[in-house]
Scaffold this active site. Sequence first.
Site, short mmCIF file in Angstrom:
data_model
loop_
_atom_site.label_atom_id
_atom_site.label_comp_id
_atom_site.label_asym_id
_atom_site.label_seq_id
_atom_site.Cartn_x
_atom_site.Cartn_y
_atom_site.Cartn_z
N TYR A 35 0.86 -1.19 0.00
CA TYR A 35 0.00 0.00 0.00
C TYR A 35 0.89 1.23 0.00
CZ TYR A 35 -3.24 3.61 1.38
OH TYR A 35 -3.98 4.77 1.39
N GLU A 75 -3.15 7.57 -4.55
CA GLU A 75 -3.01 6.28 -3.86
C GLU A 75 -2.72 5.14 -4.84
OE1 GLU A 75 -5.93 4.69 -0.60
OE2 GLU A 75 -6.50 3.78 -2.50
#
Length: 377
Positions: A101, A189
């Site tokens: 992530y 992201e």
Amino acid sequence: MKLHEYQSKQIFAKYGIPIPKGRVAATASEAKAIAEELGGRVVIKSQVLVGGRGKAGGVKLAKDPAEAEQLATQILAMEIKGLPVRKVLVDEAAAIEKEIYFSITNDRAARKPVMMASAAGGMEIEEVAAKTPEKIIKLHIDPLLGLRDYQARDIAAFIDLPREYWKDFNKIAMGLWQAYTQTDASLAEINPLVITKDKRLIALDGKMIIDDNAMFRHTDLAEMRDLDEEAPAEVEARKYGLSFIKLDGNIGCMVNGAGLAMTSMDIVKLFGGEPANFLDIGGGAGADKVAAAMRIILSDPNVKAVLLNIFGGITRCDEVARGILAAMKEVKPKVPMVVRLVGTNAEEGRKLLADAKMITADTLADAAKKAVAAAKG
Ligand code: GDP
Ligand code: MN
């Protein structure tokens, strides 16, 4: 403005972040053609502006073009969290070794951008954040200095990234920082950023949110706006220059001025109600703007009462009253409306509304109490 995955990844690519080869398709036959072009296994990915597509069945692997067509048909018929799938991204499938992530967002409390990363990337990241937040590193970036090399290295070390990937990771981190600042994003992201079995780092998924207030200097990005995927009320509000945010309550609020709007919402809550929206019609709003605001508020089926709180400064109360009357003719509201008008031309405004069967109030507290009572039926 939220961007689709395929749009976000196009921006990433511009900033040197590796992404899979692929293109977006609106029909299953297009998806098949792209799969043929790419050759080998592909992944079919629903393009909707919500997260959790994988878990909802909106991301599927296909072994050949025929299966790509079949899965695209299936996914294009889906609705994910209430949003219809109108496009799919057909990407070369990656053989995944590890999912990371990696993101940058605004930390309002710290008044700085914050870079976040975790070795536990992928579809369970919300759960990781809730249950084992220590697995996520958060590193603030000084907006004047920008992201420093040592910070990218700190992140690489924290997520136990093998040394051989550090140089590429540094490029990706710098690319993400550039993409974030240069597009005036509030979120950039990558989840997952993957290490592939053939030892490459690739951004498999992408999500960007661009600050609407900065859109005037990004005409190229403004074209990416997907009106089909945005809430119709918000599209309508933008068209009329209204600041509107939908909320979950049942008392529609129409107010002029952002501060007064927030105060009105607080007072509604104080008397036990829940606002259905934030809406600032702005200073000097004319009748047509008011009518649009009324239409937007009343299009929400949750709304059980409307509170109008107008302080006439630059805005003239009679103009607002005319707008309300015009909107009422058009939308024929079935819910009670409580109105408080004070300031410039308030008397004329009240006279205009006298026949409109509205509940009038003298003070904000009085108006809020009446609106809460009216919403309770
Ligand atoms: P999201 O669920 O909306 O975040 O969609 P993602 O694009 O992140 O995809 C969800 C998951 O599908 C990822 O975490 C991966 O595990 C898997 N996935 C996506 N693309 C590929 C691919 O090319 N190959 C493989 N093997 N899995 C993939
Ligand atoms: Mn994802």
